[in-house]
Design a protein around this motif. Sequence first.
Motif, mmCIF file in Angstrom:
data_model
loop_
_atom_site.group_PDB
_atom_site.id
_atom_site.type_symbol
_atom_site.label_atom_id
_atom_site.label_comp_id
_atom_site.label_asym_id
_atom_site.label_seq_id
_atom_site.Cartn_x
_atom_site.Cartn_y
_atom_site.Cartn_z
ATOM 1 N N LEU A 65 -23.280 -7.916 -18.655
ATOM 2 C CA LEU A 65 -23.382 -8.089 -17.208
ATOM 3 C C LEU A 65 -24.755 -8.682 -16.848
ATOM 4 O O LEU A 65 -24.840 -9.632 -16.065
ATOM 5 C CB LEU A 65 -23.181 -6.723 -16.535
ATOM 6 N N VAL A 66 -25.805 -8.123 -17.459
ATOM 7 C CA VAL A 66 -27.148 -8.651 -17.198
ATOM 8 C C VAL A 66 -27.215 -10.122 -17.615
ATOM 9 O O VAL A 66 -27.724 -10.973 -16.878
ATOM 10 C CB VAL A 66 -28.218 -7.827 -17.949
ATOM 11 N N CYS A 67 -26.667 -10.429 -18.809
ATOM 12 C CA CYS A 67 -26.702 -11.812 -19.296
ATOM 13 C C CYS A 67 -25.994 -12.746 -18.321
ATOM 14 O O CYS A 67 -26.461 -13.853 -18.059
ATOM 15 C CB CYS A 67 -26.022 -11.921 -20.662
ATOM 16 N N SER A 68 -24.863 -12.271 -17.784
ATOM 17 C CA SER A 68 -24.089 -13.161 -16.923
ATOM 18 C C SER A 68 -24.754 -13.342 -15.568
ATOM 19 O O SER A 68 -24.380 -14.213 -14.798
ATOM 20 C CB SER A 68 -22.671 -12.621 -16.748
ATOM 21 N N LEU A 69 -25.755 -12.496 -15.271
ATOM 22 C CA LEU A 69 -26.395 -12.582 -13.955
ATOM 23 C C LEU A 69 -27.761 -13.255 -14.026
ATOM 24 O O LEU A 69 -28.408 -13.457 -13.008
ATOM 25 C CB LEU A 69 -26.580 -11.171 -13.387
ATOM 26 N N ILE A 70 -28.194 -13.612 -15.229
ATOM 27 C CA ILE A 70 -29.577 -14.046 -15.408
ATOM 28 C C ILE A 70 -29.882 -15.365 -14.683
ATOM 29 O O ILE A 70 -31.011 -15.625 -14.306
ATOM 30 C CB ILE A 70 -29.926 -14.129 -16.923
ATOM 31 N N ASN A 71 -28.863 -16.194 -14.488
ATOM 32 C CA ASN A 71 -29.114 -17.467 -13.801
ATOM 33 C C ASN A 71 -28.899 -17.342 -12.288
ATOM 34 O O ASN A 71 -28.753 -18.344 -11.605
ATOM 35 C CB ASN A 71 -28.217 -18.572 -14.372
ATOM 36 N N ASN A 72 -28.912 -16.094 -11.801
ATOM 37 C CA ASN A 72 -28.755 -15.845 -10.368
ATOM 38 C C ASN A 72 -27.533 -16.566 -9.801
ATOM 39 O O ASN A 72 -27.643 -17.358 -8.872
ATOM 40 C CB ASN A 72 -30.016 -16.305 -9.633
ATOM 41 N N PRO A 73 -26.352 -16.286 -10.360
ATOM 42 C CA PRO A 73 -25.166 -17.041 -9.959
ATOM 43 C C PRO A 73 -24.718 -16.675 -8.552
ATOM 44 O O PRO A 73 -24.935 -15.550 -8.109
ATOM 45 C CB PRO A 73 -24.114 -16.602 -10.977
ATOM 46 N N ALA A 129 -23.865 -22.833 -11.438
ATOM 47 C CA ALA A 129 -23.796 -21.997 -10.233
ATOM 48 C C ALA A 129 -23.069 -20.681 -10.479
ATOM 49 O O ALA A 129 -23.083 -19.801 -9.627
ATOM 50 C CB ALA A 129 -23.106 -22.768 -9.113
ATOM 51 N N ILE A 130 -22.421 -20.551 -11.636
ATOM 52 C CA ILE A 130 -21.611 -19.356 -11.865
ATOM 53 C C ILE A 130 -22.140 -18.519 -13.020
ATOM 54 O O ILE A 130 -22.908 -19.009 -13.858
ATOM 55 C CB ILE A 130 -20.135 -19.719 -12.175
ATOM 56 N N GLY A 131 -21.746 -17.254 -13.023
ATOM 57 C CA GLY A 131 -21.989 -16.389 -14.168
ATOM 58 C C GLY A 131 -20.635 -15.996 -14.718
ATOM 59 O O GLY A 131 -19.660 -15.930 -13.970
ATOM 60 N N VAL A 132 -20.566 -15.783 -16.032
ATOM 61 C CA VAL A 132 -19.284 -15.434 -16.636
ATOM 62 C C VAL A 132 -19.450 -14.194 -17.502
ATOM 63 O O VAL A 132 -20.339 -14.127 -18.345
ATOM 64 C CB VAL A 132 -18.752 -16.584 -17.524
ATOM 65 N N LEU A 133 -18.598 -13.208 -17.255
ATOM 66 C CA LEU A 133 -18.563 -12.046 -18.129
ATOM 67 C C LEU A 133 -17.229 -12.098 -18.868
ATOM 68 O O LEU A 133 -16.196 -11.737 -18.324
ATOM 69 C CB LEU A 133 -18.662 -10.758 -17.299
ATOM 70 N N LYS A 168 -24.102 -5.536 -3.134
ATOM 71 C CA LYS A 168 -24.976 -5.155 -2.030
ATOM 72 C C LYS A 168 -26.345 -5.819 -2.186
ATOM 73 O O LYS A 168 -26.928 -6.327 -1.223
ATOM 74 C CB LYS A 168 -25.124 -3.631 -2.048
ATOM 75 N N GLU A 169 -26.858 -5.817 -3.420
ATOM 76 C CA GLU A 169 -28.207 -6.315 -3.682
ATOM 77 C C GLU A 169 -28.289 -7.826 -3.518
ATOM 78 O O GLU A 169 -29.202 -8.355 -2.911
ATOM 79 C CB GLU A 169 -28.602 -5.912 -5.106
ATOM 80 N N PHE A 170 -27.320 -8.549 -4.093
ATOM 81 C CA PHE A 170 -27.444 -10.010 -4.139
ATOM 82 C C PHE A 170 -26.422 -10.744 -3.278
ATOM 83 O O PHE A 170 -26.472 -11.959 -3.162
ATOM 84 C CB PHE A 170 -27.312 -10.509 -5.580
ATOM 85 N N GLY A 171 -25.456 -10.009 -2.738
ATOM 86 C CA GLY A 171 -24.478 -10.637 -1.853
ATOM 87 C C GLY A 171 -23.652 -11.729 -2.508
ATOM 88 O O GLY A 171 -23.236 -12.681 -1.864
ATOM 89 N N MET A 172 -23.417 -11.594 -3.814
ATOM 90 C CA MET A 172 -22.667 -12.660 -4.485
ATOM 91 C C MET A 172 -21.157 -12.430 -4.365
ATOM 92 O O MET A 172 -20.704 -11.385 -3.905
ATOM 93 C CB MET A 172 -23.072 -12.739 -5.945
ATOM 94 N N THR A 173 -20.414 -13.434 -4.776
ATOM 95 C CA THR A 173 -18.967 -13.358 -4.749
ATOM 96 C C THR A 173 -18.469 -13.005 -6.149
ATOM 97 O O THR A 173 -18.994 -13.514 -7.135
ATOM 98 C CB THR A 173 -18.394 -14.716 -4.324
ATOM 99 N N PHE A 174 -17.475 -12.125 -6.222
ATOM 100 C CA PHE A 174 -16.942 -11.733 -7.528
ATOM 101 C C PHE A 174 -15.491 -12.167 -7.662
ATOM 102 O O PHE A 174 -14.714 -12.029 -6.718
ATOM 103 C CB PHE A 174 -16.981 -10.208 -7.685
ATOM 104 N N PHE A 175 -15.172 -12.697 -8.823
ATOM 105 C CA PHE A 175 -13.767 -12.966 -9.136
ATOM 106 C C PHE A 175 -13.473 -12.203 -10.406
ATOM 107 O O PHE A 175 -14.084 -12.457 -11.443
ATOM 108 C CB PHE A 175 -13.554 -14.473 -9.349
ATOM 109 N N LEU A 176 -12.574 -11.234 -10.344
ATOM 110 C CA LEU A 176 -12.326 -10.479 -11.565
ATOM 111 C C LEU A 176 -10.840 -10.358 -11.854
ATOM 112 O O LEU A 176 -10.009 -10.444 -10.953
ATOM 113 C CB LEU A 176 -12.977 -9.091 -11.500
#
Lengths: 301, 337
Positions: free
Chosen positions: B148-156, B80-84, B185-193
């Motif tokens: 960034l693209v790699c971490s988003l590829i699974n639509n996290p 469910a998550i993406g990791v950068l 804005k595009e995907f409405g995801m949550t970011f933890f940085l």
Amino acid sequence: MTSNDRNSNNPLHGLGALTTRELIKWFKNPVVFILTVVQPIIWMGLLGKGINISGLFTVNHFPSLTLNPPPTQQQLLQINTYFTGLQSQIMTNLFGVTDYFSFLSCGIVIFITLLATTYSATSVVLDRRFGFLNKLLATSVSKSVIVISKIISTTLRALVQAIIVIGVAFLFGLKTGTNFSPLSILGTFAIVFLFGMGMSSIFVAVSLRTSRLETQSAFINFVTIPLMFASNAFFPISLMPSWLQAVANVNPTSYAVDAVRRFIIDSGNLSNLAVDFAYVGAFALTLTTISIVLSWRFLSK
Amino acid sequence: MTEDVIIVEGLTKIFNGGLVAVDHASFNVKSGEIFGFLGPNGTGKTTTIKMLTTILKPTEGRAFILGNDIIKQNSSVKNAIGVLPQEYTADEDLTGYQNIMLCAALYGVPKDISKKRTTELLNLVELTSFKDKEVQTYSGGMRRRLELVCSLINNPKVLFLDEPTLGLDVQTRAATWNYLKALKKEFGMTFFLTTHYLEEADSLCDRVAIIDHGKIVTVGAPKDLKKDLGGDIVMLSVQDDATDISSIIKRVPRVKEVKRQDGTYRIKVEDGEETAPDIIDAVRTEGHKVARLSLTKPTLDEVYIEFTGKSLREEEGSKATVFRQRATIQNAEGRRM
């Protein structure tokens, strides 16, 4: 939801992609690829043609025979025939064939396999160093799959090199035995594959936690050279001292080399192949299992 | 929109050897927000991210991502998550496109979906024209975008970013913030940085947690944290500094606190721009002459000083300490041979 996720998730997912990645990297690096092709040719030429053991037994290397009264023409012919016969007798007894090159080529097939499998250790360490492993561990790809992909890709590399060695050996004049048939080549590939799996597993297992290439090269040298020389790859076991024979007889390298010889240069007596396959197969299975189990616990960033 | 995507309760990591990297951290991250972990290097930010992304096992405490336990349901969490990650992880020998497709396969994204998504994401981060070049030819900023693209590829649903702009120049850093805002804005995801850049936390994050030596000292929106400091600071000095005029200043509306130090008045006010002229007027009316006046808007650095007693900018200096701490953590993870 969780259990569904897990079920729909093939436990081997990612294996194809990771194995393909290794092979793409290999083909894309022309220097490494060409060297892996040239290396067997050099080994063949240096060892196989350089060490001319059958030449030791040719007549003109023996001290000249002074007989009183001097032998007749017919006696001389007999003596010559005797020595020529003696040479092929000794070679056949010790090496199974009359020329050392054919004997050694089969050993080199396995030797090259062994050298090629050392890459698995290096590639795990490089992945750790370049952070790729970190990324992998963050995905749902299982640790087993990471390890298996390394083992399979390295074994495939080894197999390609083994194929080249066999091709080169034929070009350099390898003499096949009566056992030889197209099936023997397939059998050789099978034994190379099993032996390669076992060896790459060892190298993967020792690199599960290492981040230093020095540790790898030290271990590789520590393992490969003894494995080769304490086996029948270069020299028959029967001529070794008994303690070394004991080592050579449990060394999986000996069984792999023996299988290749029986397939390609020997005549008759295929029964021992079952023993070779059982031994090398068990070796491959055990070590692959061990490295997978160890990876569950030890494979980390 | 207000449900908590990440719930962390008493999360603690103690490495072998006793180094407490994260000390009973508790916080919640709301759906759709950009949540920042602010603190100098070596205070446990990366360790926290590693625990939340299931790479490291916590010593103590619990955490849930989208309701899944990070320990018991770690494969659901991973999917469910993406990791950068902080470091570059792309394979340099492969092209950008090959790297992305590899990531997609690792996350088990079907080929037809990943191809479509890759095109979309590459356009968004403006890498399309470089996709068939080997990654080793990429610049630092390009590599970050590829990661960034790699971490988003699974639509996290949640994206973890560990120091997303570390080592990038100011311009590329600002561009990266824009990409992240566009993604939100595009995907409405949550970011933890995590970040140790004050500007980054200030301009990018909806809320920040300030972390100091593994402990969370405060959590809140940057705006509120600054407001909580009590507003703007006006520094004032008058020509005749013999008499104390604190009482005059105090009478001015919106002035909250006055301190006199060596003839200079440190005045906490609301709406500094409006209040400063009023102060000048009041002081003049009483017959004093203003010699010097300055107005400071509080920054996150002041917030940081308030809670930790030291400036984050000053801590930047002690690189040697950071490296030592990093080495300790790496040793504690026990992978050196």
